[in-house]
Design a protein around this motif. Structure first.
Motif, PDB file in Angstrom:
ATOM      1  N   LEU A  22      41.179  80.274  28.020  1.00 35.04           N
ATOM      2  CA  LEU A  22      40.272  79.073  27.023  1.00 35.04           C
ATOM      3  C   LEU A  22      39.915  78.174  29.191  1.00 35.04           C
ATOM      4  N   ARG A  23      41.540  78.196  29.498  1.00 29.27           N
ATOM      5  CA  ARG A  23      41.638  77.308  30.842  1.00 29.27           C
ATOM      6  C   ARG A  23      40.514  78.059  31.847  1.00 29.27           C
ATOM      7  N   GLY A  24      40.846  78.999  31.696  1.00 27.07           N
ATOM      8  CA  GLY A  24      40.094  79.627  33.482  1.00 27.07           C
ATOM      9  C   GLY A  24      38.438  79.061  32.745  1.00 27.07           C
ATOM     10  N   GLU A  25      37.567  79.598  31.691  1.00 29.00           N
ATOM     11  CA  GLU A  25      36.686  79.601  31.265  1.00 29.00           C
ATOM     12  C   GLU A  25      36.431  78.020  31.196  1.00 29.00           C
ATOM     13  N   LEU A  30      33.530  74.252  33.701  1.00 27.85           N
ATOM     14  CA  LEU A  30      33.139  72.477  34.113  1.00 27.85           C
ATOM     15  C   LEU A  30      33.031  72.613  36.023  1.00 27.85           C
ATOM     16  N   LEU A  31      33.113  73.073  36.618  1.00 25.21           N
ATOM     17  CA  LEU A  31      32.870  73.022  37.701  1.00 25.21           C
ATOM     18  C   LEU A  31      31.889  73.058  38.808  1.00 25.21           C
ATOM     19  N   PRO A  32      30.632  73.440  38.229  1.00 25.93           N
ATOM     20  CA  PRO A  32      28.909  72.954  38.656  1.00 25.93           C
ATOM     21  C   PRO A  32      28.592  71.651  37.875  1.00 25.93           C
ATOM     22  N   HIS A  33      29.562  70.888  37.042  1.00 29.97           N
ATOM     23  CA  HIS A  33      29.872  69.083  37.502  1.00 29.97           C
ATOM     24  C   HIS A  33      30.104  68.284  37.925  1.00 29.97           C
TER      25      HIS A  33
END
Length: 147
Positions: A22-25, A30-33
């Protein structure tokens, strides 16, 4: 000693595995934001009540204050939050959303909703309710053992 099957079929192993996935996904989505996994919890606190202290944020998300302090430092560098001294108590600081941090609310909420929907897609509504109940009971049992 635990055998391999007990280690891979046991509750602790499974919870850790699901948590890491879940953390990895979450991180990937979230990274694109410009948000790292874990930072969405801090943003969520500030969207509810801006200007909290790191200690108040830590208590709300059940982590240690130094963990929040490190995350806030990174979030400040990323332009998501700013830190100012408390006007009433010079020993404390307060964390405030920047305009950029405030505007991410919809996007981060959408990422979180979609991730949860994807993770629970194979469960019925009743199973989802039961899973949340069971996780709450496990948390309560573990907290009661700390006293």
């Amino acid at each position: 000693m635990l055998n391999v099957r007990q280690r891979t079929d046991g509750l602790v192993f499974r919870i850790n595995l699901v948590s890491r996935r879940l953390r990895g996904e979450a991180q990937r989505r979230l990274l694109p934001h410009g948000v790292h996994s874990g930072q969405e919890s801090i943003l969520g606190c500030l969207w509810e009540r801006d200007g909290l202290t790191p200690g108040e944020i830590a208590a709300r998300i059940s982590v240690e204050a130094p963990t929040v302090t490190r995350a806030v430092r990174r979030m400040t560098d990323a332009g998501l939050v700013r830190v100012d001294g408390d006007r009433d108590d010079g020993r404390r600081v307060r964390v405030w959303l920047t305009a950029r941090g405030a505007t991410l609310r919809h996007a981060v909420d959408e990422v979180t909703r979609n991730l949860e929907a994807d993770a629970l897609a194979t469960l019925s509504g009743e199973e989802r309710t039961q899973l949340l109940d069971l996780l709450g009971r496990i948390e309560t049992a573990l907290l009661s053992r700390r006293s």
